[in-house]
Structures are given as C-alpha cells and as structure tokens.
Design a protein around this motif. Structure first.
Motif, mmCIF file in Angstrom:
data_model
loop_
_atom_site.group_PDB
_atom_site.id
_atom_site.type_symbol
_atom_site.label_atom_id
_atom_site.label_comp_id
_atom_site.label_asym_id
_atom_site.label_seq_id
_atom_site.Cartn_x
_atom_site.Cartn_y
_atom_site.Cartn_z
ATOM 1 N N VAL A 50 52.821 -1.847 29.688
ATOM 2 C CA VAL A 50 52.110 -2.913 28.954
ATOM 3 C C VAL A 50 51.826 -2.479 27.522
ATOM 4 O O VAL A 50 52.098 -3.201 26.562
ATOM 5 N N GLY A 51 51.264 -1.285 27.389
ATOM 6 C CA GLY A 51 50.914 -0.809 26.046
ATOM 7 C C GLY A 51 52.129 -0.594 25.167
ATOM 8 O O GLY A 51 52.142 -0.958 23.995
ATOM 9 N N GLY A 52 53.168 0.032 25.773
ATOM 10 C CA GLY A 52 54.368 0.332 24.985
ATOM 11 C C GLY A 52 55.107 -0.919 24.540
ATOM 12 O O GLY A 52 55.505 -1.049 23.383
ATOM 13 N N PHE A 112 46.096 -2.711 22.743
ATOM 14 C CA PHE A 112 44.772 -2.115 22.957
ATOM 15 C C PHE A 112 44.409 -2.090 24.443
ATOM 16 O O PHE A 112 43.959 -1.067 24.984
ATOM 17 N N PHE A 113 44.623 -3.215 25.110
ATOM 18 C CA PHE A 113 44.282 -3.319 26.535
ATOM 19 C C PHE A 113 45.136 -2.365 27.372
ATOM 20 O O PHE A 113 44.636 -1.685 28.285
ATOM 21 N N GLY A 114 46.453 -2.318 27.068
ATOM 22 C CA GLY A 114 47.355 -1.480 27.845
ATOM 23 C C GLY A 114 47.027 -0.006 27.748
ATOM 24 O O GLY A 114 47.041 0.724 28.748
ATOM 25 N N PHE A 115 46.719 0.456 26.540
ATOM 26 C CA PHE A 115 46.476 1.876 26.347
ATOM 27 C C PHE A 115 45.043 2.294 26.714
ATOM 28 O O PHE A 115 44.801 3.438 27.092
ATOM 29 N N MET A 116 44.102 1.364 26.588
ATOM 30 C CA MET A 116 42.697 1.733 26.769
ATOM 31 C C MET A 116 42.147 1.440 28.166
ATOM 32 O O MET A 116 41.242 2.132 28.640
ATOM 33 N N PHE A 117 42.667 0.424 28.839
ATOM 34 C CA PHE A 117 42.013 -0.015 30.074
ATOM 35 C C PHE A 117 42.876 0.125 31.336
ATOM 36 O O PHE A 117 42.351 0.143 32.440
ATOM 37 N N ILE A 118 44.157 0.143 31.191
ATOM 38 C CA ILE A 118 45.013 0.265 32.379
ATOM 39 C C ILE A 118 45.142 1.739 32.747
ATOM 40 O O ILE A 118 45.605 2.563 31.944
ATOM 41 N N LYS A 119 44.757 2.081 33.977
ATOM 42 C CA LYS A 119 44.731 3.472 34.413
ATOM 43 C C LYS A 119 46.054 3.912 35.042
ATOM 44 O O LYS A 119 46.437 5.081 34.945
ATOM 45 N N ASN A 120 46.745 2.945 35.670
ATOM 46 C CA ASN A 120 48.031 3.291 36.275
ATOM 47 C C ASN A 120 49.006 3.730 35.181
ATOM 48 O O ASN A 120 49.224 3.026 34.197
ATOM 49 N N THR A 121 49.579 4.899 35.370
ATOM 50 C CA THR A 121 50.415 5.484 34.308
ATOM 51 C C THR A 121 51.601 4.602 33.935
ATOM 52 O O THR A 121 51.875 4.360 32.745
ATOM 53 N N ILE A 122 52.308 4.116 34.940
ATOM 54 C CA ILE A 122 53.486 3.281 34.650
ATOM 55 C C ILE A 122 53.072 1.990 33.948
ATOM 56 O O ILE A 122 53.655 1.607 32.925
ATOM 57 N N ALA A 123 52.077 1.296 34.502
ATOM 58 C CA ALA A 123 51.608 0.056 33.895
ATOM 59 C C ALA A 123 51.007 0.314 32.515
ATOM 60 O O ALA A 123 51.154 -0.497 31.594
#
Length: 239
Positions: free
Chosen positions: A30-32, A15-26
């Motif tokens: 993180v989300g993946g 949830f955090f990786g896909f919703m809050f991290i703006k950097n595309t790679i990160a």
C-alpha cells in the motif's frame, strides 16, 4: 483539477500505508504503490506547469484585403507605419479594413491593459509584386491533447491560451506607399507645390496632358505607378 485530488489521495495512502499498516507485505504494498503514484503525479503536474504537457499547439491562418489610409480617390494606396521600439521590425499600421470606411483604422496597437498577451503579438510588412494589399495573421494557441488531460489538469483559462500571433501586411511595391508620420506630414506640405508644378508642365505640353488623361482611364495601374514613383522621389524613398 483532478490531479490535485489524486495527489491528496496518494499522500494519504502513502502516509497510512507506512505508518499504520503493521503487516509487512501490506505495509510495503500500500505504502509503496501510493508513493510511486504520488511521485508520478507530482512529475506529471511539474511537466504540465513547465512544458504544457498534455496540451498541443494549433496554428490558424487568416487573410483579408486592406485598403488605403489616404484619400480614397487617389490612384495609389497608402499605409502609415509606426515602429514599436527601435529596430524591432514590429509595427503599428494605419489602413482601412473596409473599403467603405470613412476613416482609417489603427491596427496592431499593443493593448496596455493586457500586456502579457500584447508581448506575444507582432506585426510587420513586406513589399510584394501584386495589385492588392492584404494582411495575413497566423495565430498559435494551446489546446488540450485529449479530454483525459483536460480532466486531469484543467483549472480553466488554459484552453485556447495564446502562444504567439504574427501578422504580415503584404503591400504592392509599385502602386502603394508605406510612410511614416513624418513622411505623411512632408507629403502634405509638398503636395500643393508639386501639383502646381505638374499642372504648369501639362499646360505647357497639351499633348502630354492628353496622354496622361488617357493613361489614367485606360491603365489605372500604370498611372498609379507613375504617381508613386514621383512621390517616392519627392520623399527620398529608395526601397
């Protein structure tokens, strides 16, 4: 159960990786990764619940001698059987587990208070060419494959969970009787008349009486076989 904690952590990570991290790679990293770990954890938990993944079956076997349910002074042994259901080959048996016991024991009676375990247990018998009666019980239980799986999935109560238990009573075919309650009742009714008839025959033939008395002392096994054969004929038992 560590797996539940991991599920929560990976859900939060996804949830955090896909919703809050703006950097595309990160964002995708993180989300993946969190999503893949979440999917893997759900798969492992499903396999554990469905197939006991992370556990293995261990079978142990025990054998002990049993003793007659009838008169301990009789030359032959006796076991009483009562089938559970119809044509199930699953029985409750009455016999002594200890030679010195005054009363016979009721064995393998289903525990109605723990019916989920009772249905996993069964008991049957076979006639064997032997002089002693024994019961062999094979018990299969689930145990953890390793401490890692125990840490990952354990919630208590799973270790040593019963999978199945089967007991086989081996009964000497020539020197023991395996009777139903109705046959025991018939034998008790017919025995006095049978005894009187035998006594009359022996009284009329002193030589035969002496031979039987000598046989009883010199070869108790053969004497027991003769008694069992006569009782089976009386009760119409052909096995």
């Amino acid at each position: 159960m560590l797996i539940i904690l991991l599920l929560v952590v990976f859900m939060i990570g996804t949830f955090f990786g896909f919703m809050f991290i703006k950097n595309t790679i990160a964002h995708w990293l993180v989300g993946g990764i969190s999503f893949l770990l979440l999917a893997g954890s759900v798969t492992m938990l499903t396999m554990h619940i469905r197939d006991n993944w992370g556990m293995k079956e261990v079978t142990t076997s025990t054998t002990h001698q049993i003793y007659t349910a009838g008169d301990k002074s009789a030359p032959y042994g006796m076991m009483i059987k009562a089938e559970i259901g119809k044509n199930t080959d699953n029985y409750v048996f009455v016999y002594r587990n200890n030679e010195k016991s005054e009363k016979a024991d009721t064995n393998f009676k289903p525990d109605e208070k723990h019916i989920s375990e009772a249905v996993k247990k069964s008991a049957t018998y076979k006639l064997v060419d032997d002089t002693k009666a024994t019961v062999t019980t094979k018990t299969t239980r689930c145990v953890w494959s390793s401490d890692f799986y125990k840490l990952l999935f354990s919630v208590g109560g799973e270790q040593n969970e019963l999978v199945k238990q089967n007991s086989v009573v081996s009964v000497p075919k020539d020197t023991w009787l395996v009777l139903t309650q109705d046959q025991v009742k018939k034998l008790s009714q017919e025995a006095p008349a049978m005894q009187k008839q035998m006594e009359a025959q022996l009284k009329a033939d002193p030589q035969k009486a002496a031979q039987l008395a000598a046989l009883q002392k010199s070869n108790p096994t053969e004497y027991a076989k003769m008694q069992v054969k006569q009782i089976k004929q009386l009760l119409g038992i052909t096995e």
